[in-house]
Design a protein around this motif. Structure first.
Motif, PDB file in Angstrom:
ATOM      1  N   SER A 239       0.562  -0.991   0.231  1.00 20.40           N
ATOM      2  CA  SER A 239      -0.035  -0.294  -0.294  1.00 20.40           C
ATOM      3  C   SER A 239       0.780   1.210  -0.400  1.00 20.40           C
ATOM      4  N   GLY A 240       0.231   2.613  -0.344  1.00 17.26           N
ATOM      5  CA  GLY A 240       0.659   3.710  -0.056  1.00 17.26           C
ATOM      6  C   GLY A 240       2.176   3.673  -0.728  1.00 17.26           C
ATOM      7  N   ALA A 241       3.250   3.830  -0.452  1.00 13.72           N
ATOM      8  CA  ALA A 241       4.411   4.372  -1.571  1.00 13.72           C
ATOM      9  C   ALA A 241       5.283   2.378  -1.895  1.00 13.72           C
ATOM     10  N   TRP A 242       5.202   1.993  -0.833  1.00 14.54           N
ATOM     11  CA  TRP A 242       6.274   0.545  -1.009  1.00 14.54           C
ATOM     12  C   TRP A 242       5.815  -0.462  -1.951  1.00 14.54           C
ATOM     13  N   GLY A 271      10.193   2.124   0.128  1.00 16.40           N
ATOM     14  CA  GLY A 271       9.182   2.402   0.521  1.00 16.40           C
ATOM     15  C   GLY A 271       9.187   3.800   0.402  1.00 16.40           C
ATOM     16  N   VAL A 272       8.936   4.724   1.956  1.00 12.75           N
ATOM     17  CA  VAL A 272       8.853   6.299   2.176  1.00 12.75           C
ATOM     18  C   VAL A 272      10.065   6.485   3.305  1.00 12.75           C
ATOM     19  N   ILE A 321      -0.372  -4.779   7.788  1.00 11.35           N
ATOM     20  CA  ILE A 321       0.968  -4.833   8.610  1.00 11.35           C
ATOM     21  C   ILE A 321       1.398  -3.754   8.416  1.00 11.35           C
ATOM     22  N   VAL A 322       1.550  -3.246   9.803  1.00 10.06           N
ATOM     23  CA  VAL A 322       2.196  -1.929  10.235  1.00 10.06           C
ATOM     24  C   VAL A 322       4.161  -2.385  10.476  1.00 10.06           C
ATOM     25  N   LEU A 323       5.145  -2.087   9.678  1.00 10.07           N
ATOM     26  CA  LEU A 323       6.445  -1.987  10.197  1.00 10.07           C
ATOM     27  C   LEU A 323       6.972  -1.155  11.350  1.00 10.07           C
ATOM     28  N   GLY A 333      13.485   5.596  -0.629  1.00 11.49           N
ATOM     29  CA  GLY A 333      13.892   4.930  -1.304  1.00 11.49           C
ATOM     30  C   GLY A 333      14.088   4.299  -0.674  1.00 11.49           C
ATOM     31  N   GLY A 334      14.658   3.774   0.477  1.00 10.51           N
ATOM     32  CA  GLY A 334      15.127   2.971   1.147  1.00 10.51           C
ATOM     33  C   GLY A 334      14.693   1.354   0.993  1.00 10.51           C
ATOM     34  N   TRP A 335      15.419  -0.092   1.460  1.00 15.02           N
ATOM     35  CA  TRP A 335      14.480  -0.560   1.153  1.00 15.02           C
ATOM     36  C   TRP A 335      14.160  -1.642   2.298  1.00 15.02           C
ATOM     37  N   VAL A 336      13.562  -2.368   2.764  1.00 14.73           N
ATOM     38  CA  VAL A 336      13.396  -3.544   3.132  1.00 14.73           C
ATOM     39  C   VAL A 336      12.935  -4.754   2.515  1.00 14.73           C
ATOM     40  N   GLN A 337      14.736  -5.604   3.655  1.00 17.51           N
ATOM     41  CA  GLN A 337      14.119  -6.820   3.473  1.00 17.51           C
ATOM     42  C   GLN A 337      13.200  -7.882   4.138  1.00 17.51           C
TER      43      GLN A 337
END
Length: 346
Positions: A239-242, A271-272, A321-323, A333-337
């Motif tokens: 969702s959103g910018a992800w 994501g954001v 899902i909440v991170l 623009g950072g990334w989540v693995q």
């Protein structure tokens, strides 16, 4: 009455019907109630299973009226007038139409019960017969307060009927299937989750048809879920910018249940900006995989090599899902693995 010196052509002398009942009981199911521990020769009553569970099924008339129809089939009825005297095996060879008593007036609700019952004059009363019948329940002020009437001691309930004030017909929506199925000890018992018997045989497996799940009996007489088999990977709806990175070799954000019932997440996404300690809505887990608790999943990183951990919280109702970020700020623009097995999901 025994026959003295029967003729040679006669295969066997006469004997009490109880002998047959006890022989049949030895081939049938495990006792299903705590009270049966004192009467170990009892067995669980029930309807014979079939492909589509149509045996002794209660249904509405083609044009609903104050009758119900019971289909053909076999039923095993435990002898409970005295207990430990074996079972009756009863056969119905075709549809039987049963009358339902007229409904009450305003404010009068009741729960009738369709049963297969056995009356045996060898133990109680003067009748020796089995029959399908409707046992009328007492009236109550609301549908939720209704209870069954007094059922015969030797009976197997087949369906409950919800009867409201001034009701003139029994439709499919008024009929609740309450059949329990009789099988040999240890066999898989097909049954609705609402009618799964208490105190199952240890190791007995139940297929709950309405939820498409398997349960089994524990040594303590309780029910537990069988470990689910692994599911295929399913995409996480972001969702959103992800979004998935789209880079070669980076798998899309996905989820599955492992063979031991754990929730597993995988994939790389951008994501954001997320400040340390802040939350971000990421997306939604597929409905079939929604867990019941919060998990930690590795790991979170900026566009540099710095890495830390993030908490992935999945709403057990919606699957959202909440991170929650750790100690390293994430720029836009950072990334989540997502790469972890996150504990048991069920």
């Amino acid at each position: 009455m025994a026959v003295i010196n029967p003729p040679a052509w006669q295969q066997a002398p006469s004997y009490p019907a109880r002998n047959d009942r006890l022989a049949l009981s030895g081939l049938l199911g495990y006792p299903g109630n705590s009270a049966d521990e004192a009467s170990p020769m009892r067995v669980r009553s029930g309807v014979k299973p079939s492909y589509q569970q149509y045996q002794l099924k209660v249904r509405a008339a083609g044009t609903p009226n104050m009758t119900v129809i019971v289909s053909g089939g076999f039923v095993v009825v435990d002898q409970r007038d005295t207990g430990g005297q074996g079972v009756y095996v009863c056969a119905n060879d075709g549809d039987v139409t049963l009358n339902v008593a007229a409904a009450g007036g305003a404010g009068q609700f009741r729960k009738d019960c369709v049963v297969a019952s056995v009356y045996d004059a060898e133990y109680v009363g003067s009748l020796s017969e089995w029959k399908l019948e409707v046992i009328q329940g007492p009236y109550a002020a609301s549908a939720g307060a209704t209870v069954r009437g007094t059922l015969p001691p030797n009976c197997v309930p087949l369906a409950d009927l919800a009867i409201g004030p001034s009701q003139t017909s029994v439709a499919a929506g008024n009929i609740t299937d309450v059949r329990v199925y009789a099988v040999a000890s240890g066999g898989i018992l097909p049954v609705a989750s609402s009618a799964t018997p208490a105190r199952p045989h240890p190791g007995q497996v139940f297929y709950q048809a309405n939820t498409d799940t398997f349960m089994y009996g524990t040594a303590a007489g309780a029910l537990a879920a069988l470990v689910p088999k692994a599911t295929a990977w399913a995409p996480i709806v972001l969702s959103g910018a992800w979004a998935a990175t789209g880079l070669a070799g980076d798998g899309p954000p996905s989820a599955r249940i492992t063979h031991d019932g754990a929730l597993q997440l995988s994939g790389l996404m951008t994501g954001v900006a997320v400040n340390p300690g802040a939350n971000a809505s990421v997306g939604t887990i597929p409905a079939a995989l929604i867990p019941s608790m919060t998990y930690w999943v590795r790991g979170l990183a900026t566009t540099s090599v710095a890495q830390n951990y993030a908490r992935i919280a999945v709403n057990p109702t919606t699957g959202a899902i909440v991170l929650t970020n750790g100690s390293v700020a994430v720029t836009s623009g950072g990334w989540v693995q997502l790469d972890g097995v996150a504990g048991r999901a069920y």
